[in-house]
Structures are given as structure tokens and as C-alpha cells.
Design a protein around this motif. Structure first.
Motif, PDB file in Angstrom:
ATOM      1  N   ILE A 281       0.870  -1.180   0.000  1.00 47.08           N
ATOM      2  CA  ILE A 281       0.000   0.000   0.000  1.00 47.08           C
ATOM      3  C   ILE A 281       0.908   1.231   0.000  1.00 47.08           C
ATOM      4  CG2 ILE A 281      -1.910   1.179   1.115  1.00 47.08           C
ATOM      5  CD1 ILE A 281      -2.532  -1.687   0.244  1.00 47.08           C
ATOM      6  N   SER A 282       0.925   1.986  -1.096  1.00 45.37           N
ATOM      7  CA  SER A 282       1.861   3.106  -1.204  1.00 45.37           C
ATOM      8  C   SER A 282       1.460   4.257  -0.289  1.00 45.37           C
ATOM      9  CB  SER A 282       1.940   3.592  -2.655  1.00 45.37           C
ATOM     10  OG  SER A 282       0.677   4.024  -3.107  1.00 45.37           O
ATOM     11  N   TYR A 283       2.474   5.005   0.132  1.00 49.38           N
ATOM     12  CA  TYR A 283       2.251   6.128   1.051  1.00 49.38           C
ATOM     13  C   TYR A 283       3.297   7.203   0.781  1.00 49.38           C
ATOM     14  CZ  TYR A 283       2.881   8.888   5.270  1.00 49.38           C
ATOM     15  OH  TYR A 283       3.042   9.933   6.137  1.00 49.38           O
ATOM     16  N   ASP A 284       2.836   8.440   0.649  1.00 51.22           N
ATOM     17  CA  ASP A 284       3.713   9.586   0.421  1.00 51.22           C
ATOM     18  C   ASP A 284       3.712  10.449   1.683  1.00 51.22           C
ATOM     19  OD1 ASP A 284       5.083  11.829  -0.332  1.00 51.22           O
ATOM     20  OD2 ASP A 284       3.929  12.194  -2.157  1.00 51.22           O
ATOM     21  N   PRO A 285       4.841  10.572   2.391  1.00 49.29           N
ATOM     22  CA  PRO A 285       4.890  11.370   3.624  1.00 49.29           C
ATOM     23  C   PRO A 285       4.405  12.796   3.450  1.00 49.29           C
ATOM     24  CG  PRO A 285       6.892  10.075   3.387  1.00 49.29           C
ATOM     25  CD  PRO A 285       6.149   9.939   2.093  1.00 49.29           C
ATOM     26  N   GLU A 286       4.560  13.344   2.246  1.00 48.13           N
ATOM     27  CA  GLU A 286       4.153  14.734   2.036  1.00 48.13           C
ATOM     28  C   GLU A 286       2.633  14.905   2.043  1.00 48.13           C
ATOM     29  OE1 GLU A 286       5.944  16.270  -1.469  1.00 48.13           O
ATOM     30  OE2 GLU A 286       8.003  16.025  -0.739  1.00 48.13           O
ATOM     31  N   THR A 287       1.899  13.824   1.942  1.00 48.78           N
ATOM     32  CA  THR A 287       0.427  13.920   1.886  1.00 48.78           C
ATOM     33  C   THR A 287      -0.231  13.546   3.207  1.00 48.78           C
ATOM     34  OG1 THR A 287       0.150  11.626   1.128  1.00 48.78           O
ATOM     35  CG2 THR A 287       0.490  13.329  -0.557  1.00 48.78           C
ATOM     36  N   PHE A 288       0.559  13.443   4.289  1.00 45.26           N
ATOM     37  CA  PHE A 288      -0.035  12.935   5.531  1.00 45.26           C
ATOM     38  C   PHE A 288      -1.116  13.855   6.093  1.00 45.26           C
ATOM     39  CE2 PHE A 288       0.082  12.287  10.240  1.00 45.26           C
ATOM     40  CZ  PHE A 288      -0.591  11.085  10.222  1.00 45.26           C
ATOM     41  N   ARG A 289      -0.944  15.161   5.958  1.00 52.16           N
ATOM     42  CA  ARG A 289      -1.969  16.061   6.468  1.00 52.16           C
ATOM     43  C   ARG A 289      -3.302  15.800   5.760  1.00 52.16           C
ATOM     44  NH1 ARG A 289      -0.465  22.233   7.346  1.00 52.16           N
ATOM     45  NH2 ARG A 289       0.841  21.112   8.842  1.00 52.16           N
ATOM     46  N   GLU A 290      -3.264  15.656   4.434  1.00 43.58           N
ATOM     47  CA  GLU A 290      -4.472  15.347   3.697  1.00 43.58           C
ATOM     48  C   GLU A 290      -5.007  13.964   4.070  1.00 43.58           C
ATOM     49  OE1 GLU A 290      -1.710  16.437   2.401  1.00 43.58           O
ATOM     50  OE2 GLU A 290      -2.077  18.167   1.099  1.00 43.58           O
ATOM     51  N   LEU A 291      -4.074  13.044   4.373  1.00 42.15           N
ATOM     52  CA  LEU A 291      -4.479  11.692   4.761  1.00 42.15           C
ATOM     53  C   LEU A 291      -5.241  11.710   6.093  1.00 42.15           C
ATOM     54  CD1 LEU A 291      -4.144   8.769   3.720  1.00 42.15           C
ATOM     55  CD2 LEU A 291      -2.165   8.559   5.228  1.00 42.15           C
ATOM     56  N   GLU A 292      -4.787  12.527   7.030  1.00 42.27           N
ATOM     57  CA  GLU A 292      -5.493  12.668   8.308  1.00 42.27           C
ATOM     58  C   GLU A 292      -6.902  13.219   8.105  1.00 42.27           C
ATOM     59  OE1 GLU A 292      -2.720  13.422  12.076  1.00 42.27           O
ATOM     60  OE2 GLU A 292      -2.467  14.982  10.548  1.00 42.27           O
ATOM     61  N   VAL A 293      -7.018  14.215   7.233  1.00 41.55           N
ATOM     62  CA  VAL A 293      -8.335  14.788   6.939  1.00 41.55           C
ATOM     63  C   VAL A 293      -9.244  13.723   6.339  1.00 41.55           C
ATOM     64  CG1 VAL A 293      -9.575  16.481   5.530  1.00 41.55           C
ATOM     65  CG2 VAL A 293      -7.426  17.119   6.664  1.00 41.55           C
ATOM     66  N   GLU A 294      -8.684  12.947   5.416  1.00 42.14           N
ATOM     67  CA  GLU A 294      -9.459  11.885   4.779  1.00 42.14           C
ATOM     68  C   GLU A 294      -9.890  10.834   5.794  1.00 42.14           C
ATOM     69  OE1 GLU A 294     -11.132   9.644   1.574  1.00 42.14           O
ATOM     70  OE2 GLU A 294     -10.631  11.742   1.911  1.00 42.14           O
ATOM     71  N   ALA A 295      -9.000  10.474   6.712  1.00 40.88           N
ATOM     72  CA  ALA A 295      -9.323   9.459   7.717  1.00 40.88           C
ATOM     73  C   ALA A 295     -10.379   9.942   8.708  1.00 40.88           C
ATOM     74  CB  ALA A 295      -8.052   9.052   8.468  1.00 40.88           C
ATOM     75  N   ALA A 296     -10.448  11.249   8.903  1.00 37.57           N
ATOM     76  CA  ALA A 296     -11.406  11.809   9.864  1.00 37.57           C
ATOM     77  C   ALA A 296     -12.827  11.868   9.318  1.00 37.57           C
ATOM     78  CB  ALA A 296     -10.957  13.210  10.288  1.00 37.57           C
ATOM     79  N   ARG A 297     -13.000  11.695   8.015  1.00 36.57           N
ATOM     80  CA  ARG A 297     -14.328  11.765   7.412  1.00 36.57           C
ATOM     81  C   ARG A 297     -15.194  10.603   7.872  1.00 36.57           C
ATOM     82  NH1 ARG A 297     -14.287  11.910   1.196  1.00 36.57           N
ATOM     83  NH2 ARG A 297     -16.486  11.647   1.682  1.00 36.57           N
ATOM     84  N   ARG A 298     -16.463  10.897   8.095  1.00 34.05           N
ATOM     85  CA  ARG A 298     -17.405   9.854   8.485  1.00 34.05           C
ATOM     86  C   ARG A 298     -18.628   9.807   7.577  1.00 34.05           C
ATOM     87  NH1 ARG A 298     -13.518   8.790  10.654  1.00 34.05           N
ATOM     88  NH2 ARG A 298     -13.121   8.221  12.837  1.00 34.05           N
ATOM     89  N   ASP A 299     -18.690  10.703   6.576  1.00 30.23           N
ATOM     90  CA  ASP A 299     -19.861  10.743   5.715  1.00 30.23           C
ATOM     91  C   ASP A 299     -19.801   9.615   4.704  1.00 30.23           C
ATOM     92  OD1 ASP A 299     -18.817  11.935   2.897  1.00 30.23           O
ATOM     93  OD2 ASP A 299     -17.707  12.817   4.571  1.00 30.23           O
ATOM     94  N   SER A 300     -20.947   9.260   4.197  1.00 35.94           N
ATOM     95  CA  SER A 300     -21.039   8.179   3.210  1.00 35.94           C
ATOM     96  C   SER A 300     -21.492   8.685   1.855  1.00 35.94           C
ATOM     97  CB  SER A 300     -22.028   7.112   3.703  1.00 35.94           C
ATOM     98  OG  SER A 300     -23.300   7.699   3.936  1.00 35.94           O
ATOM     99  N   GLU A 301     -21.344  10.000   1.618  1.00 33.30           N
ATOM    100  CA  GLU A 301     -21.748  10.565   0.343  1.00 33.30           C
ATOM    101  C   GLU A 301     -20.847  10.058  -0.771  1.00 33.30           C
ATOM    102  OE1 GLU A 301     -21.631  14.738   0.769  1.00 33.30           O
ATOM    103  OE2 GLU A 301     -23.271  14.839   2.220  1.00 33.30           O
ATOM    104  N   ARG A 302     -21.334  10.202  -1.996  1.00 40.18           N
ATOM    105  CA  ARG A 302     -20.544   9.767  -3.155  1.00 40.18           C
ATOM    106  C   ARG A 302     -19.249  10.561  -3.224  1.00 40.18           C
ATOM    107  NH1 ARG A 302     -19.679  11.374  -8.274  1.00 40.18           N
ATOM    108  NH2 ARG A 302     -21.003  13.203  -7.979  1.00 40.18           N
ATOM    109  N   GLU A 303     -18.186   9.869  -3.432  1.00 36.25           N
ATOM    110  CA  GLU A 303     -16.884  10.507  -3.474  1.00 36.25           C
ATOM    111  C   GLU A 303     -16.528  10.898  -4.894  1.00 36.25           C
ATOM    112  OE1 GLU A 303     -14.218   7.722  -1.904  1.00 36.25           O
ATOM    113  OE2 GLU A 303     -14.972   7.835   0.145  1.00 36.25           O
TER     114      GLU A 303
END
Length: 396
Positions: A281-303
Motif C-alpha cells: 500500500i503506497s504512502y507519500d509522507p508529504e500527503t499525511f496532512r491530507e491523509l489525516e483529513v481523509e481518515a477523519a471523514r465519516r460521511d457516506s456521500e458519493r466521493e
């Protein structure tokens, strides 16, 4: 054969020794309790029979506990240690070993885990309607001059290697390695509770959901954003632990209000390091802030899928300049590139025209045609290529 090492303990060995000799509540019906081996001076607690009022474990408990007291009197240290070690070796249903074979297997296992004759140990066989298994309780403190401790680094990996060696030695059915399967042991209490409720234990439902998402992500050569998105669709949410550099050091999974770390679920596959280094599973350290925001989402709307592209300007004998661009689709990308380059070149009085050319797989290029012919020869020699890379796919 499966080897399971339980959490280490501090203080007295009483609870563990009473447990393996059947003196306290057990999670399965005991049809057989038999002492397979020991290297302590105290007598066999089962010497007078198997009835609870005849099992005498007091001398054995005192002997195991005395080692830590000797160490405390000899070594002036405030460091908290965990000398109580407990492991279970289990055969597959239908398989059996003789007492002599069990003792040989236990001695092989203890040696592989770093124990020696300087460590006190006792092994007790439990037989029930399902399968034979043997409990091993050992003192991690060695009776040497330094009262050294048996190291526990990588002990679960060494445990797997040892049980595999035992299987080969006795011709037992090979159990799959933890890295080859998503399975994990179910405690008898958890299984009985699940049967009463007509469900599968939560931990195993969670592992099944994560396993599917990991395999789908790996097959698509996806990244952590894709994994988090797939998990969220199954109402599984991700939490990260970070270091001082705000980079992830651990991962936990939330399901139905319960949060379980990847290490507790399956340390051989579901920790952050295993996901990125072993599962692909690839991971870019420079995107971690965006990754945290993404992980915090709880909505089930269409992405909506948003691609990040890098626009690279290359000039001969100069270091490339990279610009990060977010666009919705290829058409928007092309328009953005043309706008940026046209604006830049207009500063130099150059009228730009663009032609698309796929020079190599996965790397489309825009070949720039301009009114350079009217420029001095020195300016014409400054070749300019514009390239873009499909760098990451983010779920917003």
C-alpha cells in the motif's frame, strides 16, 4: 502446530500456575491434565491426583517467585521487569503426540525462544474434546551471576519458526504462517458469546473487512487514500498515531464504536509498517496532512476522485521546476497546462501552440511549437519540454 505467547506478567506466578493446573476457572472443559515436564525442584502438583483438593501447587509457586526475590536482593535497580512468561502450543484437531514427544517439542520450543536450564519452567498438557494443547510457564530471569533476562525481541517471529521446525520434526500438519493468512485465534469465551448472539466475533468481522480492502487496494496498486476510502464504505474508520515529525508510526481501526490497533488485530499484516512495506500500500509522507483529513471523514456521500498532477518545466542545463496541480479530469488538465505555459511564454513575446504526443507509456508529453524562428539563434537553442505525471489519486 500453533504457538501463542500470552502477555507477560509482573509479580507472582500464582495465577498462571494455578490456571494451568486447573485450580481456577477455565475457558474449556478439562478432560486431561498431565504434567509433561519441568526443571524445578518442587514436586509435581498432580502427584496426589487430579481432584482440586489434592492438587498442591504452593511449593512450585514459591520456587518460581523466589528467583525474582534473589534478583532484587542482588541487583539494585528500579527497572520494572516482567518475569512471568506463558505460552500455549496447540495441535490441530485429531493430531496427538506422546508425552515423550511433547516433552521433546517443549524443550525445542524453549531453546528456540532463548530459554535454557538456567530458567525454571513447567509444562502441562490439557486434553479436551477439540484438540491437545500444552501450557508452558517459564521464569524469564536466569539463575546466573547477573540474573539476566531472556530477551523477547521478535519472539513471535521466532515462535513461528520454532513451531514450523517442530512440525517438520514430528511430521505434523503444517499450520499457515501469520503472513500467509488473515486468520486469528478465537478465544472460547468470544466464540461462545458469538454463538449465543448468532454472530461472528467483532474482531474477526473487522479483520475480514480490512482484509478485503487491503487486497483490493494492493491489486489496484493503490495507496493509503484508497484503502481508507474502501474501509469507510464498510463503516471501518482509521486512526493514526504519530511521532514528533507528525509522521504515522501506528494505525488503529474503529468499528461499531470499538477501536483496535493493527498490532492487536494482526501484527504480521495490519500495522502501518506492514501495510506500506509488506502489503504494497503506497504512502507519500508529504500527503499525511491530507491523509489525516481523509481518515477523519465519516460521511457516506458519493466521493469524487481528484487527481494530482505535476507539471514539470525542463530547460536544458537547468534544474527542473515542478508545480503541483489539482484537476478533475484530463480535459481540465490540458486546459490548465496550456494556460500556464502560454502565460509564461507571453512574458517573453513568444506565441505558443501545442501538439500532444505520447512519447512513452504512462508519460504523455505536450510538444511546444512557437514563433521561435524569429528569435536569435541563442534563444532557439533553449529547448523546452513540458511533461505531466499522474502522481496520486485522492478521495475528497
Amino acid at each position: 502446530m500453533i504457538g501463542k505467547i500470552t502477555d507477560k506478567g509482573v509479580g507472582s506466578f500464582r495465577n498462571r500456575i494455578e490456571y494451568i493446573f486447573g485450580l481456577c476457572k477455565h475457558e474449556h472443559a478439562l478432560t486431561t491434565i498431565r504434567t509433561i515436564g519441568r526443571n524445578c525442584f518442587s514436586p509435581d502438583p498432580l502427584r496426589h491426583g487430579h481432584d482440586k483438593d489434592k492438587i498442591d501447587v504452593e511449593e512450585m509457586i514459591q520456587e518460581f517467585d523466589a528467583v525474582e526475590k534473589l534478583r532484587n536482593n542482588a541487583i539494585d535497580s528500579d527497572r520494572v521487569i516482567k518475569p512471568v512468561w506463558h505460552a500455549i502450543l496447540s495441535l490441530k484437531p485429531g493430531e496427538t503426540l506422546t508425552d515423550e514427544q511433547w516433552r521433546e517439542a517443549i524443550e525445542m520450543y524453549l531453546t528456540d525462544l532463548g530459554f535454557s536450564d538456567l530458567n525454571k519452567w513447567v509444562a502441562v498438557l490439557h486434553g479436551d474434546t477439540d484438540h491437545q494443547h500444552c501450557h508452558v510457564v517459564a521464569q524469564r530471569i536466569r539463575l546466573d551471576e547477573e540474573f539476566s533476562m531472556v530477551k523477547d525481541s521478535n519472539e513471535r517471529s521466532r515462535s513461528c519458526d520454532s513451531t514450523s521446525r517442530i512440525e517438520d520434526h514430528f511430521g505434523l500438519i503444517k499450520a499457515p504462517a501469520p503472513t500467509e493468512t488473515w486468520g486469528t485465534a478465537i478465544s472460547r469465551n468470544a466464540l461462545e458469546a458469538a454463538e449465543r448472539e448468532g454472530t461472528i466475533p467483532l474482531k474477526h468481522r473487522l479483520i475480514a473487512k480490512i482484509a478485503g480492502a487491503v487486497e483490493t487496494t494492493a491489486a489496484a496498486q493503490g495507496d493509503m487514500f484508497m484503502l481508507i476510502s474502501l474501509l469507510r464504505k464498510q463503516q471501518v474508520y482509521v486512526h493514526f498515531t504519530t511521532n514528533s515529525d507528525n509522521q504515522p508510526t501506528g494505525i488503529a481501526y474503529e468499528y461499531q464504536g470499538k477501536v483496535i490497533s493493527g498490532r492487536q488485530l494482526k501484527r504480521s499484516r495490519l500495522t502501518f509498517q506492514k501495510l506500506t512495506q509488506q502489503e504494497g500500500i503506497s504512502y507519500d509522507p508529504e500527503t499525511f496532512r491530507e491523509l489525516e483529513v481523509e481518515a477523519a471523514r465519516r460521511d457516506s456521500e458519493r466521493e469524487e476522485r481528484v487527481r494530482i498532477y505535476y507539471l514539470v518545466l525542463r530547460a536544458r542545463n537547468r534544474r527542473p521546476r515542478r508545480i503541483s496541480i489539482r484537476v478533475q479530469n484530463q480535459k481540465e488538465l490540458e486546459a490548465t497546462i496550456k494556460l500556464i505555459i502560454t502565460a509564461i511564454l507571453s512574458l517573453f513575446g513568444i506565441k505558443a501552440n501545442f501538439e500532444f504526443e505520447d512519447k512513452k507509456e504512462g508519460a504523455p508529453y505536450y510538444q511546444l511549437r512557437s514563433n521561435w524562428a524569429s528569435l536569435p539563434q541563442s534563444e532557439q537553442e533553449k529547448d523546452l519540454d513540458i511533461a505531466w505525471d499522474d502522481h496520486k489519486e485522492l478521495a475528497l
